[in-house]
Motif scaffolding. Structure first.
Motif, PDB file in Angstrom:
ATOM      1  N   LYS A 186      10.275  13.138  12.804  1.00  0.00           N
ATOM      2  CA  LYS A 186      10.084  14.371  12.612  1.00  0.00           C
ATOM      3  C   LYS A 186      10.480  15.128  14.003  1.00  0.00           C
ATOM      4  O   LYS A 186       9.623  15.975  14.338  1.00  0.00           O
ATOM      5  CB  LYS A 186       8.671  14.607  11.937  1.00  0.00           C
ATOM      6  N   CYS A 239      18.601   8.869   3.543  1.00  0.00           N
ATOM      7  CA  CYS A 239      19.112  10.077   3.067  1.00  0.00           C
ATOM      8  C   CYS A 239      20.455  10.086   2.107  1.00  0.00           C
ATOM      9  O   CYS A 239      20.480  10.442   0.859  1.00  0.00           O
ATOM     10  CB  CYS A 239      19.046  11.091   4.092  1.00  0.00           C
ATOM     11  N   GLU A 249      15.472  17.699   4.719  1.00  0.00           N
ATOM     12  CA  GLU A 249      15.557  16.558   3.695  1.00  0.00           C
ATOM     13  C   GLU A 249      15.597  15.212   4.170  1.00  0.00           C
ATOM     14  O   GLU A 249      15.261  13.956   3.631  1.00  0.00           O
ATOM     15  CB  GLU A 249      17.063  16.693   2.861  1.00  0.00           C
ATOM     16  N   CYS A 250      16.154  14.904   5.598  1.00  0.00           N
ATOM     17  CA  CYS A 250      16.491  13.467   6.107  1.00  0.00           C
ATOM     18  C   CYS A 250      15.691  13.131   7.243  1.00  0.00           C
ATOM     19  O   CYS A 250      15.206  11.938   7.341  1.00  0.00           O
ATOM     20  CB  CYS A 250      17.727  13.586   6.338  1.00  0.00           C
ATOM     21  N   ASP A 251      14.810  14.113   7.921  1.00  0.00           N
ATOM     22  CA  ASP A 251      13.952  13.746   9.195  1.00  0.00           C
ATOM     23  C   ASP A 251      12.924  13.145   8.663  1.00  0.00           C
ATOM     24  O   ASP A 251      11.841  14.115   8.866  1.00  0.00           O
ATOM     25  CB  ASP A 251      14.075  14.905   9.927  1.00  0.00           C
ATOM     26  N   LYS A 252      12.550  12.119   8.160  1.00  0.00           N
ATOM     27  CA  LYS A 252      11.396  11.639   7.658  1.00  0.00           C
ATOM     28  C   LYS A 252      10.453  10.815   8.470  1.00  0.00           C
ATOM     29  O   LYS A 252       9.336  10.407   8.429  1.00  0.00           O
ATOM     30  CB  LYS A 252      11.561  10.877   6.217  1.00  0.00           C
ATOM     31  N   GLY A 253      11.375  10.219   9.738  1.00  0.00           N
ATOM     32  CA  GLY A 253      10.482   9.422  10.616  1.00  0.00           C
ATOM     33  C   GLY A 253       9.682  10.126  11.661  1.00  0.00           C
ATOM     34  O   GLY A 253       8.614  10.396  11.734  1.00  0.00           O
ATOM     35  N   GLU A 270      17.506   7.127   8.965  1.00  0.00           N
ATOM     36  CA  GLU A 270      17.133   8.316   8.247  1.00  0.00           C
ATOM     37  C   GLU A 270      18.401   8.898   7.667  1.00  0.00           C
ATOM     38  O   GLU A 270      18.366   9.110   6.320  1.00  0.00           O
ATOM     39  CB  GLU A 270      16.519   9.649   9.052  1.00  0.00           C
TER      40      GLU A 270
END
Length: 176
Positions: A58, A70, A52-56, A66
């Motif tokens: 990865k 989130c 859900e949170c590791d969008k940068g 992040e």
């Protein structure tokens, strides 16, 4: 309607209902470790949090940016989110790894909420609180102002009363 997700409530009930009777009796309720049960049922797994949170980057870790983004989706302010991140990121690396995440207890974030929401301003019709400096002078000034208002009211009242008594009562020259 807000509240607890159904899955969390069901998990809590299942853990408190120790004899699996479908009902929670007083002994089960009192004997339950509520904090641990809530923690187990409401905290996502690290894999869920990363998904859900590791969008940068990865990279399988959660950075402060992040985490703030989130947690903002869940209604937390950036200040509260940064505070929580600081408590989870035990090694202060700037990234939350699985071991840190798993050791973190949600109860540890309580101090991040200690201030609570700001108090609402007083209603506009309320007088400002008295100043601690010179409060005796302010009280005397208020008393003097109240006395002046009373005197003004009673002098105007006296003149009307005087006028009505002059019209309706015999004057000393008329004799009684």
């Amino acid at each position: 309607m807000g509240g607890m997700p159904k899955e969390v409530a069901q998990c809590i009930f299942a853990k408190v209902d120790a004899d699996k009777s479908g009902e929670v009796d007083e002994a089960e309720f009192k004997g339950a470790d509520h904090e641990t049960i809530f923690e187990e049922c409401s905290k996502p797994s690290f894999a869920q949090a990363v998904a859900e949170c590791d969008k940068g980057a990865k990279d399988g870790k959660i950075s402060e940016a992040e985490a703030v983004a989130c947690l903002a989706k869940q209604g937390l302010s950036p200040e509260v989110a940064k505070c929580i991140f600081g408590k989870v990121d035990a090694d202060k690396s700037g990234k939350v790894e699985e071991e840190e995440f798993n050791k973190f207890k949600m109860a540890d974030a309580g101090s991040c909420f200690a201030g609570g929401p700001p108090a609402p301003p007083p209603p506009p019709s309320s007088p400002p609180p008295p100043s601690p400096v010179g409060s005796a002078g302010a009280a005397a000034g208020s008393a003097a102002g109240a006395a002046a208002g009373s005197a003004a009211g009673s002098s105007s009242g006296a003149s009307s009363a005087g006028a009505s008594s002059a019209a309706g009562a015999p004057s000393p020259s008329q004799g009684a």
